[in-house]
Design a protein around this motif. Structure first.
Motif: not given
Length: 216
Positions: A3, A32, A37, A44, A47-48, A51, A58-59, A62-63
């Motif tokens: 991100v 994003l 995100y 941001l 979630k962003g 990440a 990263e993604l 985060t998920e």
């Protein structure tokens, strides 16, 4: 970090030399936003920010965090499944799966596929073919047994992967766990933060973290 890097390219993307890359950049921003995100004004969201605390995958991580993937899993299962993000060897002996690990793997791939779906929907990638290939689950059993407290000489009996690779995988896994702990701090989940700290302590022992040429 995914991100942060995407947003960091904004200034460059506005220059004359980079105009040819604008379409891909805009597509990535839409991905994003679709995954929540980024907000409508490219700011941001939580979630962003989470990440941005990660240094790898990263993604995906985060998920997992925002879908409470880790909540009901025992610590040993968490570190075992996360090993798929640091182990890169394509061919090795097949691990033996417990029912909990099987279920966790299925849920992990389902959540990871959510990112692929967003990328396909925004035409960042043509399809979801072979998306699972980026995750290598070959050391799941070995890492699980290590987290359970088995000796290094014992876990070596359950794989044909060389010991140096295993040591490097577990040390990198500890780095991932520490990043996830930072994510837990960002989202304000104290219990989750403590759980990640305990997960790190579970694998951080004995020969794996001794001074060694394996990690030089």
């Amino acid at each position: 970090m995914y991100v942060e890097q995407e947003l960091g390219r904004i200034a460059y993307s506005l220059s004359y030399q980079s105009l040819q890359f604008m379409p891909e950049f805009e597509v990535r921003v839409r991905v994003l936003k679709r995954l929540r995100y980024l907000g409508n004004e490219d700011q941001l969201k939580l979630k962003g920010k989470a990440a941005c605390a990660m240094s790898t995958s990263e993604l995906v991580v985060t998920e997992l965090v925002f879908d409470n993937f880790f909540k009901d899993l025992e610590i040993e299962a968490i570190v075992a499944i996360l090993s798929c993000m640091v182990f890169q060897q394509k061919r090795c002996s097949d691990p033996v799966w417990t029912p909990e690990l099987e279920a966790a793997k299925k849920q992990f791939l389902t959540l990871a596929h959510r990112i692929v779906e967003a990328e396909v929907a925004e035409k960042l990638r043509p399809n979801d073919a072979d998306f699972e290939e980026q995750f290598r689950f070959g050391l799941v059993e070995v890492v699980y047994r290590w987290a359970k407290g088995e000796e290094f000489s014992q876990i070596m009996q359950y794989t044909d992967v060389d010991e140096g690779t295993i040591v490097r995988c577990i040390t990198r896994l500890d780095e991932v766990l520490r990043c996830i702990k930072d994510v837990a701090r960002i989202v304000g989940d104290v219990d989750f933060e403590k759980k990640m700290e305990q997960a790190s302590l579970t694998i951080k022992r004995d020969i794996v973290f001794a001074a060694s040429l394996y990690v030089q």
